[in-house]
Design a protein around this motif. Structure first.
Motif, PDB file in Angstrom:
ATOM      1  N   SER A  54       0.818  -1.220   0.000  1.00 22.96           N
ATOM      2  CA  SER A  54       0.000   0.000   0.000  1.00 22.96           C
ATOM      3  C   SER A  54       0.853   1.272   0.000  1.00 22.96           C
ATOM      4  CB  SER A  54      -0.939   0.004   1.211  1.00 22.96           C
ATOM      5  OG  SER A  54      -1.841  -1.074   1.144  1.00 22.96           O
ATOM      6  N   SER A  55       1.978   1.227   0.680  1.00 20.47           N
ATOM      7  CA  SER A  55       2.836   2.416   0.759  1.00 20.47           C
ATOM      8  C   SER A  55       3.512   2.740  -0.574  1.00 20.47           C
ATOM      9  CB  SER A  55       3.898   2.228   1.847  1.00 20.47           C
ATOM     10  OG  SER A  55       4.679   1.076   1.595  1.00 20.47           O
ATOM     11  N   ASP A  56       3.465   1.802  -1.531  1.00 23.42           N
ATOM     12  CA  ASP A  56       4.056   2.039  -2.856  1.00 23.42           C
ATOM     13  C   ASP A  56       3.059   2.651  -3.836  1.00 23.42           C
ATOM     14  OD1 ASP A  56       6.416   0.857  -1.975  1.00 23.42           O
ATOM     15  OD2 ASP A  56       5.886  -1.127  -2.768  1.00 23.42           O
ATOM     16  N   VAL A  57       1.793   2.707  -3.465  1.00 20.73           N
ATOM     17  CA  VAL A  57       0.749   3.089  -4.415  1.00 20.73           C
ATOM     18  C   VAL A  57       0.903   4.533  -4.880  1.00 20.73           C
ATOM     19  CG1 VAL A  57      -1.737   3.469  -4.670  1.00 20.73           C
ATOM     20  CG2 VAL A  57      -0.895   1.355  -3.633  1.00 20.73           C
ATOM     21  N   GLN A  58       1.229   5.436  -3.974  1.00 22.88           N
ATOM     22  CA  GLN A  58       1.369   6.838  -4.362  1.00 22.88           C
ATOM     23  C   GLN A  58       2.497   7.013  -5.381  1.00 22.88           C
ATOM     24  OE1 GLN A  58       2.731   9.873  -1.443  1.00 22.88           O
ATOM     25  NE2 GLN A  58       0.874  10.998  -2.019  1.00 22.88           N
ATOM     26  N   THR A  59       3.615   6.348  -5.150  1.00 17.23           N
ATOM     27  CA  THR A  59       4.749   6.423  -6.081  1.00 17.23           C
ATOM     28  C   THR A  59       4.350   5.874  -7.443  1.00 17.23           C
ATOM     29  OG1 THR A  59       6.347   6.206  -4.275  1.00 17.23           O
ATOM     30  CG2 THR A  59       7.134   5.693  -6.486  1.00 17.23           C
ATOM     31  N   ALA A  60       3.602   4.776  -7.436  1.00 21.06           N
ATOM     32  CA  ALA A  60       3.140   4.183  -8.695  1.00 21.06           C
ATOM     33  C   ALA A  60       2.238   5.156  -9.444  1.00 21.06           C
ATOM     34  CB  ALA A  60       2.407   2.879  -8.411  1.00 21.06           C
ATOM     35  N   ALA A  61       1.338   5.816  -8.716  1.00 23.56           N
ATOM     36  CA  ALA A  61       0.438   6.784  -9.351  1.00 23.56           C
ATOM     37  C   ALA A  61       1.225   7.950  -9.955  1.00 23.56           C
ATOM     38  CB  ALA A  61      -0.578   7.288  -8.339  1.00 23.56           C
ATOM     39  N   ARG A  62       2.179   8.444  -9.216  1.00 21.89           N
ATOM     40  CA  ARG A  62       2.984   9.575  -9.716  1.00 21.89           C
ATOM     41  C   ARG A  62       3.794   9.179 -10.947  1.00 21.89           C
ATOM     42  NH1 ARG A  62       5.138  11.818  -3.826  1.00 21.89           N
ATOM     43  NH2 ARG A  62       3.323  13.154  -3.372  1.00 21.89           N
ATOM     44  N   SER A  63       4.186   7.918 -11.029  1.00 18.34           N
ATOM     45  CA  SER A  63       4.988   7.469 -12.178  1.00 18.34           C
ATOM     46  C   SER A  63       4.197   7.520 -13.486  1.00 18.34           C
ATOM     47  CB  SER A  63       5.501   6.042 -11.940  1.00 18.34           C
ATOM     48  OG  SER A  63       4.460   5.081 -12.118  1.00 18.34           O
ATOM     49  N   LEU A  64       2.883   7.591 -13.395  1.00 21.25           N
ATOM     50  CA  LEU A  64       2.046   7.628 -14.598  1.00 21.25           C
ATOM     51  C   LEU A  64       1.802   9.042 -15.115  1.00 21.25           C
ATOM     52  CD1 LEU A  64      -0.656   4.969 -13.608  1.00 21.25           C
ATOM     53  CD2 LEU A  64       1.279   4.659 -15.172  1.00 21.25           C
ATOM     54  N   VAL A  65       2.103  10.045 -14.301  1.00 21.95           N
ATOM     55  CA  VAL A  65       1.858  11.445 -14.688  1.00 21.95           C
ATOM     56  C   VAL A  65       2.679  11.784 -15.937  1.00 21.95           C
ATOM     57  CG1 VAL A  65       2.071  13.859 -13.989  1.00 21.95           C
ATOM     58  CG2 VAL A  65       1.305  12.142 -12.336  1.00 21.95           C
ATOM     59  N   GLY A  66       2.007  12.319 -16.917  1.00 22.43           N
ATOM     60  CA  GLY A  66       2.667  12.678 -18.165  1.00 22.43           C
ATOM     61  C   GLY A  66       2.773  11.533 -19.155  1.00 22.43           C
ATOM     62  N   LYS A  67       2.402  10.340 -18.713  1.00 24.56           N
ATOM     63  CA  LYS A  67       2.507   9.156 -19.581  1.00 24.56           C
ATOM     64  C   LYS A  67       1.155   8.599 -20.008  1.00 24.56           C
ATOM     65  CE  LYS A  67       6.777   7.618 -17.270  1.00 24.56           C
ATOM     66  NZ  LYS A  67       7.391   6.521 -16.468  1.00 24.56           N
ATOM     67  N   VAL A  68       0.072   8.969 -19.281  1.00 24.88           N
ATOM     68  CA  VAL A  68      -1.236   8.385 -19.578  1.00 24.88           C
ATOM     69  C   VAL A  68      -2.309   9.469 -19.623  1.00 24.88           C
ATOM     70  CG1 VAL A  68      -0.572   6.210 -18.478  1.00 24.88           C
ATOM     71  CG2 VAL A  68      -1.843   7.922 -17.153  1.00 24.88           C
ATOM     72  N   ASP A  69      -3.417   9.131 -20.290  1.00 27.19           N
ATOM     73  CA  ASP A  69      -4.554  10.040 -20.389  1.00 27.19           C
ATOM     74  C   ASP A  69      -5.652   9.695 -19.388  1.00 27.19           C
ATOM     75  OD1 ASP A  69      -3.420  11.240 -22.811  1.00 27.19           O
ATOM     76  OD2 ASP A  69      -3.917   9.312 -23.740  1.00 27.19           O
ATOM     77  N   VAL A  70      -5.640   8.468 -18.889  1.00 23.71           N
ATOM     78  CA  VAL A  70      -6.653   7.988 -17.961  1.00 23.71           C
ATOM     79  C   VAL A  70      -6.041   6.861 -17.156  1.00 23.71           C
ATOM     80  CG1 VAL A  70      -7.605   6.369 -19.662  1.00 23.71           C
ATOM     81  CG2 VAL A  70      -9.063   7.165 -17.779  1.00 23.71           C
ATOM     82  N   ILE A  71      -6.519   6.666 -15.932  1.00 22.85           N
ATOM     83  CA  ILE A  71      -6.032   5.580 -15.072  1.00 22.85           C
ATOM     84  C   ILE A  71      -7.172   4.609 -14.831  1.00 22.85           C
ATOM     85  CG2 ILE A  71      -5.219   4.965 -12.751  1.00 22.85           C
ATOM     86  CD1 ILE A  71      -3.738   7.641 -12.682  1.00 22.85           C
ATOM     87  N   TYR A  72      -6.871   3.308 -14.989  1.00 23.99           N
ATOM     88  CA  TYR A  72      -7.837   2.258 -14.677  1.00 23.99           C
ATOM     89  C   TYR A  72      -7.294   1.428 -13.521  1.00 23.99           C
ATOM     90  CZ  TYR A  72     -10.299  -2.182 -14.795  1.00 23.99           C
ATOM     91  OH  TYR A  72     -11.001  -3.299 -14.423  1.00 23.99           O
ATOM     92  N   LEU A  73      -8.134   1.208 -12.522  1.00 22.54           N
ATOM     93  CA  LEU A  73      -7.742   0.407 -11.365  1.00 22.54           C
ATOM     94  C   LEU A  73      -8.557  -0.878 -11.343  1.00 22.54           C
ATOM     95  CD1 LEU A  73      -7.707   3.209  -8.635  1.00 22.54           C
ATOM     96  CD2 LEU A  73      -5.823   2.483 -10.124  1.00 22.54           C
ATOM     97  N   PRO A  74      -7.903  -2.032 -11.479  1.00 26.54           N
ATOM     98  CA  PRO A  74      -8.635  -3.296 -11.356  1.00 26.54           C
ATOM     99  C   PRO A  74      -9.008  -3.551  -9.899  1.00 26.54           C
ATOM    100  CG  PRO A  74      -6.293  -3.722 -11.554  1.00 26.54           C
ATOM    101  CD  PRO A  74      -6.471  -2.235 -11.717  1.00 26.54           C
ATOM    102  N   THR A  75      -9.708  -4.628  -9.635  1.00 28.34           N
ATOM    103  CA  THR A  75     -10.092  -4.960  -8.255  1.00 28.34           C
ATOM    104  C   THR A  75      -8.899  -5.581  -7.541  1.00 28.34           C
ATOM    105  OG1 THR A  75     -11.016  -7.041  -9.105  1.00 28.34           O
ATOM    106  CG2 THR A  75     -12.555  -5.218  -8.703  1.00 28.34           C
ATOM    107  N   ASP A  76      -7.889  -4.763  -7.367  1.00 26.45           N
ATOM    108  CA  ASP A  76      -6.646  -5.131  -6.708  1.00 26.45           C
ATOM    109  C   ASP A  76      -6.726  -4.655  -5.261  1.00 26.45           C
ATOM    110  OD1 ASP A  76      -3.887  -4.384  -5.662  1.00 26.45           O
ATOM    111  OD2 ASP A  76      -3.295  -5.406  -7.504  1.00 26.45           O
TER     112      ASP A  76
END
Length: 323
Positions: free
Chosen positions: A200-222
Motif C-alpha cells: 500500500s505504501s508504494d501506491v502513491q509512487t506508482a500513481a505519480r509514475s504515470l503522470v505525463g505518460k497516460v490520459d486515464v487511469i484504470y484500477l482493477p479490483t486489486d
C-alpha cells in the motif's frame, strides 16, 4: 428408602443436564473468516456473509462462533492466520480475496473452505475446474468484465490513447486482470502503461509514475491498490487524470466511475454456500459460482475535479450517482 431416592434423582438430573449441554455444544457451529485487507468492498462481503447466515438461523453469539482476522495486506500474515484457523478446526473457513484463499487452501486441507471475491480460482490454483472444485473447497469468483470496463474508460475519456494500470504483481488476481486489460484495451484504441505497487505504501509512487505518460487511469479490483485509493485520487486531481475502477465502492471515495458488482450481495451469495455446508452439504457438490449482475456508479464531481465532464446519457444510465 427416601434417603436413597434423593441421590438417584440427583444423578438422573445431572445426566440429563449433561446430555442437554452436550447437545447444545453439538448444535453450535464455528465459522472462521480471513480477509487479506480491510477496505469497503471486502468489508461488505464479510457483512453480507454474516447477514445471510443470520437469516438462515446461524446467529453470531447464539449458536454460531464467529472468528475474524485481517492480514492487513500482508501475505505472510495471511499464512499465519490460516495456520491458526487450521489448528482451531472450525466447521467452515471463509477466505475473502485471492491471497487469503491461497493461504487457507495451503494450511487447512481437510477443513471445508469457501473462498470469495477471488478473480480467477483456476489461475490461482485454488481449484482445477470451476464445476468440480474439490472435496473440501468451493466458492465465488468475481472475475471482472474487462472488455466492458475498457468501454467505460473510453466513454469517460473518449480521446484517451494511453491507459495507466496500477496493480500489485504479487496478487494472482491482478496479474490475470492486467493481462485482460492488455488484450482488450487495444480494441478500444488504447495502449497500456503499467505501474506496480507491491504494498500500500508504494501506491502513491506508482500513481505519480504515470503522470505525463497516460490520459486515464484504470484500477482493477486489486486489494493493495484499492485500499490506498485516496492517494491515487489526490495525484489524479492534481494532474487532471480521470480514474475509472472495477470497484463500485471506490466511486464514493473519489473515482470518476466504476462498473462492477455489489460486494454486499456477493457476500450474501457466499453466505448461502457457507450455510449449505453448515447444514451438512459437501463442498464437492457445489460448483464455483460467479456474479452476473453489473452496476454502474458515477461521480460527476470527481470527474470535474479531474478535468472532464461526464455525458448526460452515462449519468442517466447509472444505478448510483454520487452527489
Amino acid at each position: 428408602m427416601t434417603i436413597m431416592k434423593k441421590p438417584l434423582i440427583t444423578l438422573a438430573s445431572a445426566a440429563l443436564l449433561a446430555l442437554g449441554a452436550t447437545g447444545l455444544q453439538a448444535a453450535d457451529k464455528h465459522v472462521a473468516i480471513t480477509q487479506i485487507v480491510e477496505h469497503p468492498a471486502l468489508d461488505s462481503v464479510r457483512q453480507g456473509v454474516q447477514d445471510e447466515l443470520a437469516e438462515r438461523g446461524h446467529n453470531v453469539g447464539e449458536n454460531l462462533k464467529w472468528s475474524y482476522e485481517s492480514a492487513q495486506g500482508s501475505p505472510a500474515t495471511a499464512a499465519q492466520i490460516a495456520k491458526k484457523f487450521a489448528g482451531e478446526s472450525p466447521d467452515v473457513i471463509v477466505a475473502i480475496a485471492t491471497p487469503s484463499a491461497q493461504a487457507a487452501a495451503a494450511s487447512a486441507r481437510n477443513i471445508p473452505l469457501v473462498f470469495t471475491a477471488v478473480t480467477d480460482p483456476v489461475g490461482a490454483k485454488l481449484v482445477k475446474a470451476l464445476d468440480q472444485p474439490g472435496k473440501f473447497i468451493t466458492g465465488m469468483s468475481d472475475m471482472s468484465p474487462i472488455n466492458k470496463h475498457m468501454e467505460l474508460v473510453k466513454t469517460v475519456a473518449p480521446t484517451a490513447k494511453r491507459v495507466g494500470v496500477i496493480y500489485n504483481p504479487g496478487e494472482a488476481n491482478s496479474v490475470t486482470l492486467v493481462a485482460l486489460v492488455k488484450e482488450f484495451a487495444p480494441q478500444h484504441g488504447m495502449t497500456v502503461v503499467e505501474a506496480a505497487a507491491t504494498k500500500s505504501s508504494d501506491v502513491q509512487t506508482a500513481a505519480r509514475s504515470l503522470v505525463g505518460k497516460v490520459d486515464v487511469i484504470y484500477l482493477p479490483t486489486d486489494n493493495t491498490v484499492i485500499s490506498a485509493l485516496e492517494v491515487i485520487v489526490k495525484v489524479a486531481e492534481q494532474n487532471l487524470i480521470p480514474v475509472v475502477t472495477g470497484d463500485t465502492d471506490s466511486v464514493a471515495r473519489g473515482a470518476v466511475a466504476a462498473q462492477g458488482f455489489n460486494y454486499y450481495e456477493v457476500g450474501r451469495q457466499t453466505g448461502i454456500m457457507v450455510a449449505r455446508i453448515l447444514d451438512g452439504e459437501s463442498p464437492a457438490n457445489m460448483p464455483v459460482e460467479g456474479v452476473q449482475r453489473l452496476e454502474l456508479f458515477v461521480n460527476p464531481g470527481a470527474a470535474k475535479r479531474m478535468g472532464i465532464m461526464l455525458n448526460d446519457s452515462l449519468i442517466q444510465s447509472a444505478k448510483t450517482v454520487i452527489k
